[in-house]
Design a protein around this motif. Structure first.
Motif, PDB file in Angstrom:
ATOM      1  N   GLY A 226       0.805  -1.208   0.000  1.00 14.31           N
ATOM      2  CA  GLY A 226       0.000   0.000   0.000  1.00 14.31           C
ATOM      3  C   GLY A 226       0.838   1.258   0.000  1.00 14.31           C
ATOM      4  O   GLY A 226       1.990   1.266   0.454  1.00 14.31           O
ATOM      5  N   SER A 227       0.252   2.314  -0.528  1.00 15.02           N
ATOM      6  CA  SER A 227       0.910   3.620  -0.553  1.00 15.02           C
ATOM      7  C   SER A 227      -0.165   4.692  -0.458  1.00 15.02           C
ATOM      8  O   SER A 227      -1.170   4.637  -1.178  1.00 15.02           O
ATOM      9  CB  SER A 227       1.719   3.775  -1.846  1.00 15.02           C
ATOM     10  OG  SER A 227       2.374   5.024  -1.878  1.00 15.02           O
ATOM     11  N   ILE A 228       0.026   5.662   0.446  1.00 20.95           N
ATOM     12  CA  ILE A 228      -0.977   6.696   0.696  1.00 20.95           C
ATOM     13  C   ILE A 228      -0.510   8.020   0.107  1.00 20.95           C
ATOM     14  O   ILE A 228       0.638   8.441   0.302  1.00 20.95           O
ATOM     15  CB  ILE A 228      -1.231   6.838   2.203  1.00 20.95           C
ATOM     16  CG1 ILE A 228      -1.860   5.552   2.756  1.00 20.95           C
ATOM     17  CG2 ILE A 228      -2.154   8.019   2.484  1.00 20.95           C
ATOM     18  CD1 ILE A 228      -2.115   5.583   4.244  1.00 20.95           C
ATOM     19  N   ARG A 233      -3.821  11.298  -8.916  1.00 19.25           N
ATOM     20  CA  ARG A 233      -3.587  11.633 -10.314  1.00 19.25           C
ATOM     21  C   ARG A 233      -2.617  10.620 -10.930  1.00 19.25           C
ATOM     22  O   ARG A 233      -2.180   9.667 -10.287  1.00 19.25           O
ATOM     23  CB  ARG A 233      -2.994  13.040 -10.415  1.00 19.25           C
ATOM     24  CG  ARG A 233      -3.840  14.137  -9.764  1.00 19.25           C
ATOM     25  CD  ARG A 233      -3.028  15.413  -9.639  1.00 19.25           C
ATOM     26  NE  ARG A 233      -1.849  15.197  -8.808  1.00 19.25           N
ATOM     27  CZ  ARG A 233      -0.908  16.115  -8.583  1.00 19.25           C
ATOM     28  NH1 ARG A 233      -1.006  17.295  -9.160  1.00 19.25           N
ATOM     29  NH2 ARG A 233       0.127  15.843  -7.811  1.00 19.25           N
ATOM     30  N   THR A 234      -2.284  10.852 -12.188  1.00 19.56           N
ATOM     31  CA  THR A 234      -1.308   9.990 -12.866  1.00 19.56           C
ATOM     32  C   THR A 234       0.026  10.022 -12.153  1.00 19.56           C
ATOM     33  O   THR A 234       0.721   8.995 -12.047  1.00 19.56           O
ATOM     34  CB  THR A 234      -1.140  10.444 -14.324  1.00 19.56           C
ATOM     35  OG1 THR A 234      -2.386  10.303 -15.015  1.00 19.56           O
ATOM     36  CG2 THR A 234      -0.086   9.610 -15.030  1.00 19.56           C
ATOM     37  N   LYS A 238       1.983   6.677 -10.907  1.00 15.73           N
ATOM     38  CA  LYS A 238       3.346   6.339 -11.348  1.00 15.73           C
ATOM     39  C   LYS A 238       4.265   6.109 -10.153  1.00 15.73           C
ATOM     40  O   LYS A 238       5.097   5.195 -10.154  1.00 15.73           O
ATOM     41  CB  LYS A 238       3.904   7.445 -12.230  1.00 15.73           C
ATOM     42  CG  LYS A 238       3.462   7.389 -13.677  1.00 15.73           C
ATOM     43  CD  LYS A 238       4.130   8.480 -14.491  1.00 15.73           C
ATOM     44  CE  LYS A 238       5.643   8.375 -14.443  1.00 15.73           C
ATOM     45  NZ  LYS A 238       6.296   9.423 -15.234  1.00 15.73           N
ATOM     46  N   LYS A 239       4.109   6.922  -9.114  1.00 16.24           N
ATOM     47  CA  LYS A 239       4.913   6.720  -7.905  1.00 16.24           C
ATOM     48  C   LYS A 239       4.611   5.356  -7.281  1.00 16.24           C
ATOM     49  O   LYS A 239       5.521   4.668  -6.796  1.00 16.24           O
ATOM     50  CB  LYS A 239       4.631   7.837  -6.897  1.00 16.24           C
ATOM     51  CG  LYS A 239       5.179   9.193  -7.289  1.00 16.24           C
ATOM     52  CD  LYS A 239       4.859  10.240  -6.226  1.00 16.24           C
ATOM     53  CE  LYS A 239       5.403  11.601  -6.609  1.00 16.24           C
ATOM     54  NZ  LYS A 239       5.066  12.647  -5.585  1.00 16.24           N
ATOM     55  N   PHE A 240       3.336   4.982  -7.307  1.00 20.59           N
ATOM     56  CA  PHE A 240       2.966   3.686  -6.749  1.00 20.59           C
ATOM     57  C   PHE A 240       3.568   2.554  -7.575  1.00 20.59           C
ATOM     58  O   PHE A 240       4.059   1.561  -7.021  1.00 20.59           O
ATOM     59  CB  PHE A 240       1.444   3.570  -6.700  1.00 20.59           C
ATOM     60  CG  PHE A 240       0.943   2.260  -6.160  1.00 20.59           C
ATOM     61  CD1 PHE A 240       1.274   1.840  -4.877  1.00 20.59           C
ATOM     62  CD2 PHE A 240       0.155   1.430  -6.935  1.00 20.59           C
ATOM     63  CE1 PHE A 240       0.822   0.629  -4.376  1.00 20.59           C
ATOM     64  CE2 PHE A 240      -0.312   0.222  -6.446  1.00 20.59           C
ATOM     65  CZ  PHE A 240       0.031  -0.182  -5.162  1.00 20.59           C
ATOM     66  N   ASP A 245       7.819  -1.672  -8.229  1.00 18.55           N
ATOM     67  CA  ASP A 245       9.023  -2.142  -8.916  1.00 18.55           C
ATOM     68  C   ASP A 245      10.167  -2.363  -7.926  1.00 18.55           C
ATOM     69  O   ASP A 245      10.969  -3.291  -8.065  1.00 18.55           O
ATOM     70  CB  ASP A 245       9.423  -1.126  -9.982  1.00 18.55           C
ATOM     71  CG  ASP A 245      10.509  -1.651 -10.910  1.00 18.55           C
ATOM     72  OD1 ASP A 245      10.545  -2.879 -11.146  1.00 18.55           O
ATOM     73  OD2 ASP A 245      11.323  -0.839 -11.387  1.00 18.55           O
ATOM     74  N   LYS A 246      10.233  -1.519  -6.893  1.00 19.34           N
ATOM     75  CA  LYS A 246      11.278  -1.669  -5.875  1.00 19.34           C
ATOM     76  C   LYS A 246      10.976  -2.821  -4.918  1.00 19.34           C
ATOM     77  O   LYS A 246      11.889  -3.517  -4.470  1.00 19.34           O
ATOM     78  CB  LYS A 246      11.416  -0.372  -5.081  1.00 19.34           C
ATOM     79  CG  LYS A 246      11.930   0.805  -5.892  1.00 19.34           C
ATOM     80  CD  LYS A 246      11.984   2.065  -5.036  1.00 19.34           C
ATOM     81  CE  LYS A 246      12.470   3.259  -5.855  1.00 19.34           C
ATOM     82  NZ  LYS A 246      12.480   4.511  -5.038  1.00 19.34           N
TER      83      LYS A 246
END
Length: 360
Positions: A226-228, A233-234, A238-240, A245-246
């Protein structure tokens, strides 16, 4: 002198069965007692002697002695008790069922037991029994939405295939964002539950802002990544993806199951996917969020953490969400997908058959 007592003789098989029934824990007390009566009579005892040993009336012993002599083992079973004659004919039952399915009352959109009782002349309890027998529930209503996706069948087979037969050396993740999660605080302190009294809270609340949770569910293990973010937005998506990927080992392909939200198909996301060829996007059909298992997990998060939570700040809400994800991952529970694509499509076809023009 009295009436001569009929002699009762048992075969070896009958005696063994009666002894077993009289001792078996699952036998009813009435059947066990009847077996003891017959066994006592077979030993040559009089009705009174058997009655004194078992603490019952001699007439009871005589009754079961006679029943056994007439019908043997079948005589020990209770005879069906005749009930009263039926007062509601099949025609009246049919009238209730047809009226429930094909008509509505004049003053309402659906029937109640009281309105159907007034219409049919039956009692409310009789109407309720008829509805229960035929599985009719006029007070309930479900909602549905038909997908207009021209690739519906192909997408169903694609997503369900990933659930039932995931590829080797690959990770299948259900991905979506839960946006507009509100940090709500009540206008007065919550009154805790007490014996005989539920928890009580004010109906009005104070808003402290909204946040968005991006989440990915591993369909095999049930773990959540999860990421808050404060927006959805896009840029945040992309950050998620970069975070995924990491987190995921480099040697694994990644199959992402997403809905058709524009953020998931933006040019920036497509460019990112081209630069990361191990990521593969699979889209559910339009209006078919039920195919994405992360939606089920979002429902659990809402029920167990968000709906009755009170938060005095947005940061407090985000902290509780992170803690809930951490607790979930300590004992993750994957959702078991059981329906094949053919079963889903066949079930959908039965709905379409009931909707005029839906198949065109």
């Amino acid at each position: 002198m009295g009436r001569p007592m009929a002699e009762l003789v048992l075969s070896e098989e009958e005696r063994a069965t009666l002894v077993r029934w009289s001792r078996r824990a699952k036998s009813s007390q009435a059947l066990a007692q009847r077996c003891r009566i017959v066994l006592g009579c077979a030993d040559g005892k009089t009705n009174r002697q058997v009655a004194d040993e078992l603490g019952i009336w001699p007439q009871t012993v005589g009754k079961w002695r006679r029943r056994f002599l007439e019908r043997r083992m079948e005589g020990l079973v209770d005879e069906p008790r005749p009930g009263g004659p039926r007062k509601i004919t099949d025609d009246r039952v049919e009238d209730v069922v047809v009226a429930t399915l094909e008509r509505s009352p004049k003053d309402a959109t659906h029937w109640s037991r009281a309105s159907m009782a007034a219409e049919s002349g039956l009692s409310k309890s009789s109407v309720g029994r008829i509805w229960k027998a035929f599985g009719l529930k006029p007070h309930q209503v479900d909602t549905f939405k038909l997908s207009n996706d021209p690739q519906f069948i192909d997408k169903v087979r694609d997503v369900v295939g990933l659930y039932l037969d995931p590829p080797e050396r690959a990770l299948v993740l259900c991905v979506d964002e839960k946006s507009q999660i509100q940090a709500l605080d009540r206008s007065a302190p919550v009154l805790p539950m007490m014996p005989g009294m539920p928890e009580r809270r004010t109906h009005d609340y104070i808003r402290h802002g909204v946040t968005t949770l991006f989440a990915a569910l591993d369909v095999v293990t049930g773990e959540i990544i999860g990421s808050i973010h404060r927006r959805h937005r896009t840029v945040e998506f992309k950050k998620f993806l970069t975070n995924l990927d990491k987190e995921i080992p480099a040697g694994l392909d990644v199959h992402l199951i997403c809905d058709n939200y524009s953020t998931h198909k933006s040019p920036a996301v497509r460019k990112w996917l081209e630069a990361h060829p191990r990521f593969h996007m699979h889209f559910t059909p339009t209006y078919s969020s039920w195919l994405n298992q992360i939606e089920r997990w979002f429902g659990l998060l809402t029920d167990k953490q968000i709906r009755r939570g009170t938060h005095k700040s947005l940061r407090a809400l985000e902290k509780d969400i992170r803690n809930w994800i951490k607790t979930w991952n300590e004992n993750p529970r994957p959702f078991a997908w059981t329906k094949s694509a053919d079963e889903i499509l066949e079930r959908l076809a039965t709905y379409l058959d009931r909707i005029p023009g839906a198949g065109h």
